[in-house]
Design an enzyme around this catalytic site. Sequence first.
Site, mmCIF file in Angstrom:
data_model
loop_
_atom_site.group_PDB
_atom_site.id
_atom_site.type_symbol
_atom_site.label_atom_id
_atom_site.label_comp_id
_atom_site.label_asym_id
_atom_site.label_seq_id
_atom_site.Cartn_x
_atom_site.Cartn_y
_atom_site.Cartn_z
ATOM 1 N N THR A 1 44.917 16.725 37.461
ATOM 2 C CA THR A 1 43.374 16.919 36.215
ATOM 3 C C THR A 1 42.945 17.674 36.141
ATOM 4 O O THR A 1 43.207 18.919 37.608
ATOM 5 C CB THR A 1 42.180 15.650 37.164
ATOM 6 O OG1 THR A 1 43.140 14.537 37.430
ATOM 7 C CG2 THR A 1 41.305 16.224 36.437
ATOM 8 N N GLY A 2 42.673 19.037 35.379
ATOM 9 C CA GLY A 2 41.863 19.685 34.757
ATOM 10 C C GLY A 2 41.888 20.446 34.495
ATOM 11 O O GLY A 2 42.737 19.878 33.479
ATOM 12 N N ASP B 1 50.130 19.162 39.133
ATOM 13 C CA ASP B 1 48.809 19.833 39.226
ATOM 14 C C ASP B 1 48.529 21.212 39.556
ATOM 15 O O ASP B 1 48.814 21.638 40.599
ATOM 16 C CB ASP B 1 48.282 18.892 40.243
ATOM 17 C CG ASP B 1 46.749 18.418 40.609
ATOM 18 O OD1 ASP B 1 46.552 18.480 39.010
ATOM 19 O OD2 ASP B 1 46.221 17.380 41.016
ATOM 20 N N ALA C 1 44.832 23.453 41.521
ATOM 21 C CA ALA C 1 44.277 23.527 42.363
ATOM 22 C C ALA C 1 43.042 24.419 42.737
ATOM 23 O O ALA C 1 42.979 24.958 41.595
ATOM 24 C CB ALA C 1 45.658 24.467 43.769
ATOM 25 N N LYS D 1 42.307 20.875 46.917
ATOM 26 C CA LYS D 1 41.998 19.870 45.726
ATOM 27 C C LYS D 1 40.705 19.237 45.437
ATOM 28 O O LYS D 1 39.808 18.517 46.905
ATOM 29 C CB LYS D 1 42.838 19.601 45.645
ATOM 30 C CG LYS D 1 44.421 20.450 44.984
ATOM 31 C CD LYS D 1 45.450 19.602 44.793
ATOM 32 C CE LYS D 1 44.836 18.389 43.422
ATOM 33 N NZ LYS D 1 44.408 19.050 42.363
ATOM 34 N N GLY D 2 40.458 18.865 44.216
ATOM 35 C CA GLY D 2 38.703 17.999 44.116
ATOM 36 C C GLY D 2 37.543 18.002 43.434
ATOM 37 O O GLY D 2 36.742 17.932 43.564
ATOM 38 N N GLY E 1 37.513 18.983 40.105
ATOM 39 C CA GLY E 1 37.289 17.783 39.786
ATOM 40 C C GLY E 1 36.787 16.666 39.785
ATOM 41 O O GLY E 1 37.170 15.567 39.161
ATOM 42 N N GLU F 1 44.595 11.870 43.100
ATOM 43 C CA GLU F 1 45.799 12.911 42.840
ATOM 44 C C GLU F 1 46.990 13.619 44.387
ATOM 45 O O GLU F 1 48.453 13.192 44.061
ATOM 46 C CB GLU F 1 45.132 14.808 42.827
ATOM 47 C CG GLU F 1 44.773 14.693 41.918
ATOM 48 C CD GLU F 1 43.263 15.606 42.000
ATOM 49 O OE1 GLU F 1 43.258 16.464 39.606
ATOM 50 O OE2 GLU F 1 42.839 16.663 42.649
ATOM 51 N N LYS G 1 43.232 31.936 42.107
ATOM 52 C CA LYS G 1 43.376 30.663 42.669
ATOM 53 C C LYS G 1 44.180 31.176 44.400
ATOM 54 O O LYS G 1 43.701 29.744 45.493
ATOM 55 C CB LYS G 1 44.455 29.765 42.892
ATOM 56 C CG LYS G 1 43.333 29.030 41.288
ATOM 57 C CD LYS G 1 41.848 28.483 41.332
ATOM 58 C CE LYS G 1 41.789 27.947 40.159
ATOM 59 N NZ LYS G 1 42.493 26.753 39.331
HETATM 60 C C1 5RP Z 1 40.508 18.474 39.890
HETATM 61 C C2 5RP Z 1 41.217 18.977 40.796
HETATM 62 C C3 5RP Z 1 41.975 20.745 39.813
HETATM 63 O O1 5RP Z 1 43.204 20.567 40.318
HETATM 64 C C4 5RP Z 1 41.407 21.814 40.370
HETATM 65 O O2 5RP Z 1 39.583 21.673 40.477
HETATM 66 C C5 5RP Z 1 41.541 23.152 39.457
HETATM 67 O O3 5RP Z 1 40.691 23.226 37.970
HETATM 68 P P1 5RP Z 1 41.182 23.679 37.357
HETATM 69 O O4 5RP Z 1 43.033 23.653 36.854
HETATM 70 O O5 5RP Z 1 40.102 23.184 35.760
HETATM 71 O O6 5RP Z 1 41.148 25.184 37.950
HETATM 72 O O7 5RP Z 1 42.083 19.035 41.825
HETATM 73 O O8 5RP Z 1 40.551 17.043 41.096
#
Ligand code: 5RP
Length: 214
Positions: free
Chosen positions: A28-29, A81, A83, A94-95, A97, A103, A121
Amino acid sequence: MSQNEGKRLSGEKAAEYVTDGSIVGVGTGSTVAFFIQALGRMKHRIEGAVSSSEQSTRLLTELGIPVLDLNASGPLALYVDGADECDPQGRLIKGGGAALTREKIIAEASKQFVCIIDASKQVKLLGKFPVPVEVIPMARSLVARELLKLGGQPIWREGVVTDNGNWILDVHNWQLTDPVAMERDVNQIPGVVCVGLFARRGADVVVVDGVLRA
Ligand code: 5RP
Protein backbone atom coordinates in the site's frame (compact mmCIF):
# COMPACT_ATOMS: atom_id res chain seq x y z
CA MET A 1 16.27 13.33 -8.06
CA SER A 2 12.91 14.20 -6.53
CA GLN A 3 11.35 11.91 -3.94
CA ASN A 4 8.46 11.18 -6.29
CA GLU A 5 10.83 10.25 -9.11
CA GLY A 6 12.67 7.87 -6.75
CA LYS A 7 9.34 6.23 -5.87
CA ARG A 8 8.39 5.89 -9.54
CA LEU A 9 11.70 4.30 -10.50
CA SER A 10 11.51 1.82 -7.60
CA GLY A 11 7.90 0.91 -8.36
CA GLU A 12 8.76 0.20 -11.98
CA LYS A 13 11.91 -1.76 -11.11
CA ALA A 14 9.86 -4.11 -8.91
CA ALA A 15 7.93 -5.29 -11.97
CA GLU A 16 11.10 -7.15 -13.00
CA TYR A 17 10.58 -9.53 -10.04
CA VAL A 18 7.13 -10.63 -11.21
CA THR A 19 7.08 -14.07 -12.81
CA ASP A 20 4.64 -15.25 -15.49
CA GLY A 21 1.45 -16.89 -14.24
CA SER A 22 2.00 -15.83 -10.64
CA ILE A 23 -0.20 -14.24 -7.99
CA VAL A 24 1.54 -11.12 -6.67
CA GLY A 25 1.32 -9.75 -3.13
CA VAL A 26 0.73 -6.00 -3.31
CA GLY A 27 1.40 -3.48 -0.53
CA THR A 28 0.00 0.00 0.00
CA GLY A 29 1.09 3.60 -0.56
CA SER A 30 2.29 6.09 -3.14
CA THR A 31 5.36 4.03 -4.13
CA VAL A 32 3.25 0.91 -4.53
CA ALA A 33 0.85 2.93 -6.71
CA PHE A 34 3.65 3.14 -9.30
CA PHE A 35 4.17 -0.61 -9.03
CA ILE A 36 0.45 -1.19 -9.57
CA GLN A 37 0.61 0.94 -12.72
CA ALA A 38 3.47 -1.24 -13.99
CA LEU A 39 1.52 -4.37 -13.03
CA GLY A 40 -1.42 -3.07 -15.05
CA ARG A 41 0.79 -2.96 -18.15
CA MET A 42 1.65 -6.65 -17.71
CA LYS A 43 -1.69 -7.86 -16.32
CA HIS A 44 -2.15 -10.53 -18.99
CA ARG A 45 0.99 -12.26 -17.74
CA ILE A 46 -0.21 -12.74 -14.14
CA GLU A 47 -3.06 -14.62 -12.52
CA GLY A 48 -3.88 -11.80 -10.13
CA ALA A 49 -2.92 -10.03 -6.93
CA VAL A 50 -3.47 -10.33 -3.19
CA SER A 51 -4.06 -6.83 -1.86
CA SER A 52 -3.03 -5.35 1.50
CA SER A 53 -5.67 -2.60 1.65
CA GLU A 54 -8.94 -1.27 0.29
CA GLN A 55 -6.91 1.53 -1.33
CA SER A 56 -4.73 -0.90 -3.31
CA THR A 57 -7.73 -3.08 -4.12
CA ARG A 58 -9.37 -0.05 -5.74
CA LEU A 59 -6.29 0.72 -7.85
CA LEU A 60 -5.87 -2.92 -8.90
CA THR A 61 -9.55 -3.30 -9.78
CA GLU A 62 -9.57 -0.07 -11.83
CA LEU A 63 -6.79 -1.56 -13.96
CA GLY A 64 -8.62 -4.86 -14.41
CA ILE A 65 -6.23 -6.90 -12.26
CA PRO A 66 -8.09 -9.72 -10.44
CA VAL A 67 -7.85 -9.37 -6.65
CA LEU A 68 -7.69 -12.74 -4.92
CA ASP A 69 -8.18 -13.93 -1.35
CA LEU A 70 -5.01 -14.99 0.48
CA ASN A 71 -6.86 -18.01 1.91
CA ALA A 72 -7.49 -19.22 -1.63
CA SER A 73 -4.14 -18.29 -3.13
CA GLY A 74 -1.95 -20.01 -0.56
CA PRO A 75 1.70 -18.96 -0.13
CA LEU A 76 2.95 -16.31 -2.57
CA ALA A 77 6.27 -16.12 -4.38
CA LEU A 78 6.52 -12.33 -4.24
CA TYR A 79 5.37 -9.42 -2.10
CA VAL A 80 6.11 -5.84 -3.15
CA ASP A 81 5.64 -2.99 -0.70
CA GLY A 82 7.04 0.37 0.35
CA ALA A 83 8.23 1.49 3.79
CA ASP A 84 8.48 4.55 5.99
CA GLU A 85 12.00 3.67 7.15
CA CYS A 86 14.51 1.00 6.16
CA ASP A 87 17.73 0.15 7.99
CA PRO A 88 20.87 -1.45 6.45
CA GLN A 89 19.58 -4.96 7.37
CA GLY A 90 16.28 -4.42 5.55
CA ARG A 91 14.34 -4.04 8.79
CA LEU A 92 11.46 -1.63 8.37
CA ILE A 93 8.97 0.74 9.91
CA LYS A 94 5.69 0.49 8.04
CA GLY A 95 2.10 1.58 8.51
CA GLY A 96 2.22 5.28 7.67
CA GLY A 97 -0.81 4.47 5.53
CA ALA A 98 -2.43 2.45 8.35
CA ALA A 99 -2.33 -0.81 6.35
CA LEU A 100 0.32 -2.51 8.50
CA THR A 101 -1.66 -5.57 9.64
CA ARG A 102 -2.61 -6.88 6.23
CA GLU A 103 0.84 -5.89 4.97
CA LYS A 104 2.53 -7.98 7.64
CA ILE A 105 0.26 -10.95 6.93
CA ILE A 106 1.08 -10.92 3.22
CA ALA A 107 4.81 -10.38 3.89
CA GLU A 108 4.76 -13.45 6.13
CA ALA A 109 2.95 -15.49 3.48
CA SER A 110 5.48 -14.58 0.78
CA LYS A 111 8.77 -16.20 -0.15
CA GLN A 112 10.39 -12.95 -1.30
CA PHE A 113 9.64 -9.46 0.02
CA VAL A 114 10.85 -6.73 -2.31
CA CYS A 115 10.79 -3.35 -0.56
CA ILE A 116 10.59 -0.32 -2.83
CA ILE A 117 11.66 3.05 -1.46
CA ASP A 118 13.18 6.38 -2.39
CA ALA A 119 16.48 7.38 -0.83
CA SER A 120 14.89 9.50 1.92
CA LYS A 121 13.58 6.33 3.63
CA GLN A 122 17.04 4.93 4.36
CA VAL A 123 18.22 5.24 7.99
CA LYS A 124 21.05 3.80 10.05
CA LEU A 125 18.80 3.28 13.10
CA LEU A 126 15.02 2.85 13.00
CA GLY A 127 12.86 5.17 15.08
CA LYS A 128 12.80 8.69 13.74
CA PHE A 129 9.53 7.94 11.96
CA PRO A 130 6.81 7.26 14.59
CA VAL A 131 6.04 3.54 14.78
CA PRO A 132 2.36 2.77 14.07
CA VAL A 133 0.61 0.27 16.32
CA GLU A 134 -2.87 -0.99 15.36
CA VAL A 135 -5.03 -1.54 18.42
CA ILE A 136 -8.49 -2.84 19.26
CA PRO A 137 -10.38 0.41 20.07
CA MET A 138 -11.33 -0.55 23.67
CA ALA A 139 -7.64 -1.23 24.46
CA ARG A 140 -6.29 2.13 23.24
CA SER A 141 -5.49 3.61 26.67
CA LEU A 142 -4.21 0.35 28.12
CA VAL A 143 -1.87 -0.20 25.17
CA ALA A 144 -0.71 3.43 25.32
CA ARG A 145 0.27 3.02 28.98
CA GLU A 146 2.24 -0.14 28.17
CA LEU A 147 3.99 1.56 25.26
CA LEU A 148 5.04 4.38 27.62
CA LYS A 149 6.61 1.73 29.88
CA LEU A 150 8.53 0.47 26.83
CA GLY A 151 10.03 3.94 26.42
CA GLY A 152 7.90 5.34 23.59
CA GLN A 153 5.52 8.29 23.41
CA PRO A 154 2.27 7.06 21.85
CA ILE A 155 -0.07 9.50 20.14
CA TRP A 156 -3.52 8.46 18.97
CA ARG A 157 -4.02 9.01 15.22
CA GLU A 158 -7.49 10.43 15.86
CA GLY A 159 -10.11 9.99 13.20
CA VAL A 160 -8.31 7.14 11.44
CA VAL A 161 -10.05 3.76 11.34
CA THR A 162 -8.13 0.91 9.72
CA ASP A 163 -9.54 -1.42 7.09
CA ASN A 164 -9.99 -3.88 9.98
CA GLY A 165 -12.08 -1.41 12.03
CA ASN A 166 -9.31 -0.65 14.53
CA TRP A 167 -7.35 2.42 15.67
CA ILE A 168 -3.72 3.52 15.35
CA LEU A 169 -1.27 4.75 17.98
CA ASP A 170 1.89 6.36 16.58
CA VAL A 171 4.86 5.85 18.90
CA HIS A 172 7.30 8.75 18.88
CA ASN A 173 10.86 9.07 20.17
CA TRP A 174 11.61 5.39 20.46
CA GLN A 175 15.16 4.10 20.88
CA LEU A 176 15.04 1.07 18.59
CA THR A 177 18.48 -0.42 19.08
CA ASP A 178 16.94 -3.92 19.11
CA PRO A 179 13.88 -3.74 16.82
CA VAL A 180 13.36 -7.54 16.83
CA ALA A 181 12.99 -7.56 20.63
CA MET A 182 10.74 -4.49 20.55
CA GLU A 183 8.50 -6.07 17.92
CA ARG A 184 8.15 -9.17 20.11
CA ASP A 185 7.46 -7.13 23.26
CA VAL A 186 4.79 -4.97 21.67
CA ASN A 187 3.10 -8.04 20.19
CA GLN A 188 2.61 -9.37 23.71
CA ILE A 189 0.46 -6.45 24.90
CA PRO A 190 -3.22 -7.49 24.98
CA GLY A 191 -5.20 -5.35 22.53
CA VAL A 192 -2.34 -4.93 20.07
CA VAL A 193 -3.33 -6.20 16.65
CA CYS A 194 -0.05 -5.41 14.94
CA VAL A 195 3.06 -3.25 15.31
CA GLY A 196 4.56 -1.56 12.27
CA LEU A 197 8.03 -2.88 13.03
CA PHE A 198 8.95 -5.38 10.32
CA ALA A 199 12.16 -6.60 11.93
CA ARG A 200 11.71 -10.34 12.55
CA ARG A 201 10.60 -10.67 8.93
CA GLY A 202 12.07 -7.71 7.07
CA ALA A 203 12.71 -7.19 3.38
CA ASP A 204 14.71 -9.70 1.37
CA VAL A 205 15.49 -7.21 -1.36
CA VAL A 206 15.54 -3.40 -1.14
CA VAL A 207 15.21 -1.21 -4.23
CA VAL A 208 16.22 2.43 -3.69
CA ASP A 209 15.46 5.04 -6.35
CA GLY A 210 15.07 2.19 -8.85
CA VAL A 211 18.41 0.57 -8.03
CA LEU A 212 18.84 -2.77 -6.24
CA ARG A 213 20.64 -2.13 -2.93
CA ALA A 214 23.61 -4.39 -2.39
C1 5RP B 1 1.37 1.82 4.34
C2 5RP B 1 2.85 1.67 4.33
C3 5RP B 1 3.59 2.30 3.20
O1 5RP B 1 4.36 1.33 2.57
C4 5RP B 1 4.48 3.38 3.74
O2 5RP B 1 3.72 4.30 4.50
C5 5RP B 1 5.21 4.13 2.62
O3 5RP B 1 4.30 4.84 1.86
P1 5RP B 1 4.72 5.71 0.61
O4 5RP B 1 5.18 4.76 -0.45
O5 5RP B 1 3.46 6.44 0.23
O6 5RP B 1 5.82 6.66 1.03
O7 5RP B 1 3.45 1.05 5.16
O8 5RP B 1 0.80 1.26 5.50
